[in-house]
Design a protein around this motif. Structure first.
Motif, PDB file in Angstrom:
ATOM      1  N   CYS A   1      38.195  59.084  40.222  1.00 14.88           N
ATOM      2  CA  CYS A   1      37.228  58.593  41.206  1.00 14.88           C
ATOM      3  C   CYS A   1      36.246  57.583  40.610  1.00 14.88           C
ATOM      4  CB  CYS A   1      36.436  59.765  41.789  1.00 14.88           C
ATOM      5  SG  CYS A   1      37.371  60.825  42.911  1.00 14.88           S
ATOM      6  N   ARG A   2      35.921  57.719  39.346  1.00 13.40           N
ATOM      7  CA  ARG A   2      34.835  56.941  38.756  1.00 13.40           C
ATOM      8  C   ARG A   2      35.283  55.804  37.847  1.00 13.40           C
ATOM      9  NH1 ARG A   2      29.993  60.121  38.986  1.00 13.40           N
ATOM     10  NH2 ARG A   2      30.389  62.270  39.659  1.00 13.40           N
ATOM     11  N   ALA A   3      36.464  55.919  37.245  1.00 13.58           N
ATOM     12  CA  ALA A   3      36.866  54.994  36.192  1.00 13.58           C
ATOM     13  C   ALA A   3      37.376  53.669  36.764  1.00 13.58           C
ATOM     14  CB  ALA A   3      37.936  55.624  35.314  1.00 13.58           C
ATOM     15  N   PRO A   4      37.177  52.562  36.026  1.00 10.05           N
ATOM     16  CA  PRO A   4      37.774  51.287  36.435  1.00 10.05           C
ATOM     17  C   PRO A   4      39.286  51.308  36.234  1.00 10.05           C
ATOM     18  CG  PRO A   4      36.692  51.058  34.317  1.00 10.05           C
ATOM     19  CD  PRO A   4      36.360  52.423  34.805  1.00 10.05           C
ATOM     20  N   GLU A   5      39.980  50.366  36.860  1.00 10.13           N
ATOM     21  CA  GLU A   5      41.437  50.375  36.857  1.00 10.13           C
ATOM     22  C   GLU A   5      42.022  50.364  35.449  1.00 10.13           C
ATOM     23  OE1 GLU A   5      45.149  47.472  38.101  1.00 10.13           O
ATOM     24  OE2 GLU A   5      43.386  47.500  39.401  1.00 10.13           O
ATOM     25  N   GLN A   6      41.514  49.529  34.569  1.00  6.57           N
ATOM     26  CA  GLN A   6      42.100  49.446  33.235  1.00  6.57           C
ATOM     27  C   GLN A   6      41.954  50.747  32.465  1.00  6.57           C
ATOM     28  OE1 GLN A   6      44.207  47.137  32.148  1.00  6.57           O
ATOM     29  NE2 GLN A   6      43.954  46.362  34.246  1.00  6.57           N
ATOM     30  N   ALA A   7      40.842  51.446  32.681  1.00  9.14           N
ATOM     31  CA  ALA A   7      40.673  52.735  32.011  1.00  9.14           C
ATOM     32  C   ALA A   7      41.659  53.755  32.562  1.00  9.14           C
ATOM     33  CB  ALA A   7      39.238  53.225  32.197  1.00  9.14           C
ATOM     34  N   ILE A   8      41.927  53.707  33.863  1.00  9.33           N
ATOM     35  CA  ILE A   8      42.915  54.608  34.467  1.00  9.33           C
ATOM     36  C   ILE A   8      44.289  54.338  33.883  1.00  9.33           C
ATOM     37  CG2 ILE A   8      44.118  55.164  36.614  1.00  9.33           C
ATOM     38  CD1 ILE A   8      41.408  54.612  38.039  1.00  9.33           C
ATOM     39  N   ARG A   9      44.637  53.063  33.791  1.00 12.76           N
ATOM     40  CA  ARG A   9      45.950  52.715  33.246  1.00 12.76           C
ATOM     41  C   ARG A   9      46.067  53.154  31.784  1.00 12.76           C
ATOM     42  NH1 ARG A   9      49.117  49.373  36.330  1.00 12.76           N
ATOM     43  NH2 ARG A   9      48.185  48.656  38.288  1.00 12.76           N
ATOM     44  N   GLN A  10      45.015  52.981  31.026  1.00 17.66           N
ATOM     45  CA  GLN A  10      45.031  53.405  29.629  1.00 17.66           C
ATOM     46  C   GLN A  10      45.179  54.922  29.526  1.00 17.66           C
ATOM     47  OE1 GLN A  10      45.217  51.637  26.910  1.00 17.66           O
ATOM     48  NE2 GLN A  10      45.075  53.379  25.493  1.00 17.66           N
ATOM     49  N   ARG A  11      44.480  55.630  30.389  1.00 17.13           N
ATOM     50  CA  ARG A  11      44.578  57.102  30.386  1.00 17.13           C
ATOM     51  C   ARG A  11      46.000  57.546  30.732  1.00 17.13           C
ATOM     52  NH1 ARG A  11      41.191  61.629  31.504  1.00 17.13           N
ATOM     53  NH2 ARG A  11      42.533  63.463  31.520  1.00 17.13           N
ATOM     54  N   VAL A  12      46.626  56.891  31.683  1.00 19.89           N
ATOM     55  CA  VAL A  12      48.009  57.233  32.038  1.00 19.89           C
ATOM     56  C   VAL A  12      48.928  57.002  30.844  1.00 19.89           C
ATOM     57  CG1 VAL A  12      49.979  56.573  33.466  1.00 19.89           C
ATOM     58  CG2 VAL A  12      47.718  56.847  34.513  1.00 19.89           C
ATOM     59  N   ARG A  13      48.774  55.866  30.172  1.00 19.89           N
ATOM     60  CA  ARG A  13      49.635  55.569  29.013  1.00 19.89           C
ATOM     61  C   ARG A  13      49.434  56.607  27.909  1.00 19.89           C
ATOM     62  NH1 ARG A  13      48.025  50.246  30.435  1.00 19.89           N
ATOM     63  NH2 ARG A  13      46.422  50.223  28.818  1.00 19.89           N
ATOM     64  N   GLU A  14      48.185  56.949  27.641  1.00 19.60           N
ATOM     65  CA  GLU A  14      47.911  57.930  26.593  1.00 19.60           C
ATOM     66  C   GLU A  14      48.482  59.301  26.959  1.00 19.60           C
ATOM     67  OE1 GLU A  14      43.701  57.834  26.264  1.00 19.60           O
ATOM     68  OE2 GLU A  14      43.646  55.984  25.078  1.00 19.60           O
ATOM     69  N   THR A  15      48.404  59.653  28.235  1.00 20.47           N
ATOM     70  CA  THR A  15      48.945  60.940  28.681  1.00 20.47           C
ATOM     71  C   THR A  15      50.460  60.964  28.553  1.00 20.47           C
ATOM     72  OG1 THR A  15      47.082  61.239  30.205  1.00 20.47           O
ATOM     73  CG2 THR A  15      49.076  62.542  30.629  1.00 20.47           C
ATOM     74  N   LEU A  16      51.107  59.878  28.940  1.00 20.45           N
ATOM     75  CA  LEU A  16      52.566  59.818  28.833  1.00 20.45           C
ATOM     76  C   LEU A  16      53.010  59.807  27.376  1.00 20.45           C
ATOM     77  CD1 LEU A  16      53.332  57.321  31.736  1.00 20.45           C
ATOM     78  CD2 LEU A  16      53.837  59.775  31.671  1.00 20.45           C
ATOM     79  N   GLU A  17      52.275  59.141  26.520  1.00 19.74           N
ATOM     80  CA  GLU A  17      52.607  59.152  25.092  1.00 19.74           C
ATOM     81  C   GLU A  17      52.568  60.572  24.537  1.00 19.74           C
ATOM     82  OE1 GLU A  17      49.780  56.514  23.397  1.00 19.74           O
ATOM     83  OE2 GLU A  17      50.789  54.690  24.113  1.00 19.74           O
ATOM     84  N   ALA A  18      51.627  61.385  25.047  1.00 23.63           N
ATOM     85  CA  ALA A  18      51.471  62.746  24.539  1.00 23.63           C
ATOM     86  C   ALA A  18      52.423  63.739  25.208  1.00 23.63           C
ATOM     87  CB  ALA A  18      50.028  63.208  24.751  1.00 23.63           C
ATOM     88  N   CYS A  19      52.811  63.474  26.449  1.00 27.34           N
ATOM     89  CA  CYS A  19      53.475  64.502  27.243  1.00 27.34           C
ATOM     90  C   CYS A  19      54.902  64.196  27.676  1.00 27.34           C
ATOM     91  CB  CYS A  19      52.644  64.787  28.511  1.00 27.34           C
ATOM     92  SG  CYS A  19      50.974  65.397  28.195  1.00 27.34           S
ATOM     93  N   HIS A  20      55.294  62.911  27.733  1.00 27.84           N
ATOM     94  CA  HIS A  20      56.577  62.559  28.331  1.00 27.84           C
ATOM     95  C   HIS A  20      57.765  62.893  27.428  1.00 27.84           C
ATOM     96  CE1 HIS A  20      59.390  60.417  30.895  1.00 27.84           C
ATOM     97  NE2 HIS A  20      59.789  59.694  29.858  1.00 27.84           N
ATOM     98  N   VAL A  21      57.616  62.683  26.146  1.00 23.74           N
ATOM     99  CA  VAL A  21      58.738  62.873  25.230  1.00 23.74           C
ATOM    100  C   VAL A  21      59.186  64.334  25.222  1.00 23.74           C
ATOM    101  CG1 VAL A  21      59.474  62.759  22.819  1.00 23.74           C
ATOM    102  CG2 VAL A  21      58.037  60.937  23.773  1.00 23.74           C
ATOM    103  N   GLY A  22      60.471  64.536  25.380  1.00 22.27           N
ATOM    104  CA  GLY A  22      61.031  65.878  25.383  1.00 22.27           C
ATOM    105  C   GLY A  22      61.143  66.497  26.749  1.00 22.27           C
TER     106      GLY A  22
END
Length: 368
Positions: free
Chosen positions: A311-332
């Motif tokens: 709700c609060r973050a700007p778009e680029q911060a949201i995109r960065q958070r998504v990338r960081e989450t996928l880097e940590a969680c997607h593999v496997g």
């Protein structure tokens, strides 16, 4: 939005179920998953992209046609299918909705001071929902015939709300007293809820299009469980275990949404109840990336992009958070991208779309 967002992700129900059940290693693309989208958010997405332009609103099953079209457009592999008419009466308090995409009828909140059940007489007089009434499977009957072959149903509704419904039928404060003063009444309500849920789930599991079941049952708050862990073990968790066994016997995974800090009962959920996936992540309670490190070899994790952040973050911060989450969680495998709770009507539309789009971009980049 990137041009890749526009109708470029094709559903793959089997790959989605493989991800949920941690089969086959790292998925070929990111799978998205939400508990639900508020109706106002659905309407906003559909209006922006013309998703419903060719679906007449006055046809008998327009609501289901629209739901399938929207889920497909957004790149989801499933449609949320619910039983109908399995509704309880609770004591609610109404207030104005102040969201940008506000609903005209306002918002309804649970009255924590009272509920429709307070003693044996009110328990006996309460009109319980009947999962066997005519029309309860209307949605699932339609989807069984008309759901796209590359999509599936994740069934919700009518079952699995044990802690929630205990606190709503009594009222949270009276429930806390009843756990000391009238445990027999709490047990009677719990048994009735399980009976209703089991009959409802029997209906759900009779449909081939249903490939997963998703119970929604808030059992915690920011620093602990809503009632004592031992009370959950007596009145709530055995019911979830019974439903999980039904789902597993029918070859479907059992997903659980529960808000709050559940550390005290995580061993129970994993080892006794046997949940396959967990949903609801709030940064102030548990970060999905840390949860992946701790439980990722035993449990699929759903969502995790904190709603307040979204709700609060700007778009680029949201995109960065998504990338960081996928880097940590997607593999496997064993992870689906989505919000930490649900796509509420107060989430900025562009923020939600940015989250989904970034997941699609990740998939596109991984495919190269």
């Amino acid at each position: 939005m990137s041009e890749y967002f526009d109708d470029a992700v094709r559903p793959n129900a089997q790959a989605f179920i493989d991800c949920l059940t941690r089969q086959g290693g790292t998925p070929q693309r990111v799978h998205h998953c939400e508990l639900f989208l508020d109706d106002e958010m659905k309407e906003a997405v559909a209006a922006r992209f013309g998703v419903w332009d060719n679906i007449a609103a006055d046809t008998p099953f327009a609501d289901l046609e629209r739901e399938q079209a929207l889920q497909r457009f957004m790149g989801y592999d499933y449609v949320r299918g619910c039983l109908e008419k399995v509704d309880h009466h609770f004591n609610r308090v109404e207030a104005e909705d102040t969201a940008d995409l506000r609903r005209s009828g306002g918002r309804a909140y649970q009255d924590e001071h009272s509920g429709p059940i307070s003693d044996k007489a009110s328990f006996d007089a309460y009109i319980w929902p009947d999962p066997d009434v005519l029309g309860v499977t209307r949605q699932l009957e339609w989807y069984e015939k008309y759901l796209a072959a590359d999509m599936c149903i994740v069934a919700q509704g009518g079952f699995g709300h044990f802690c929630e419904h205990l606190s709503w039928l009594f009222g949270y404060e009276p429930l806390c007293y009843a756990l000391f003063d009238n445990r027999n009444l709490v047990a009677a309500v719990s048994e009735k809820l399980l009976d209703i849920s089991k009959r409802a789930l029997e209906h759900v599991l009779s449909f081939d299009c249903v490939k997963a079941v998703w119970a929604s049952d808030d059992m915690g708050f920011r620093s602990g469980t809503l009632i004592g862990p031992n009370d959950l073990r007596e009145f709530v968790l055995p019911a979830h275990k019974a439903l999980a066994e039904m789902a597993h016997d029918a070859g479907r995974p059992y997903l659980l949404h529960s808000c709050g800090k559940l550390d005290a009962i995580m061993p129970d959920l994993l080892e006794d109840v046997g949940i396959d996936a967990l949903h609801s992540f709030e940064d102030t309670i548990k970060d999905v990336r840390e949860t992946k490190k701790r439980y990722g070899d035993r449990l699929t994790l759903l969502g995790g992009i904190d709603v307040d952040f979204l709700c609060r973050a700007p778009e680029q911060a949201i995109r960065q958070r998504v990338r960081e989450t996928l880097e940590a969680c997607h593999v496997g495998g064993g992870y689906c991208l989505g919000t930490g709770n649900s796509v509420a009507n107060y989430v900025p539309l562009d923020s939600y779309l940015a989250m989904v789009d970034e997941g699609n971009l990740w998939s596109q980049q991984e495919a190269r």
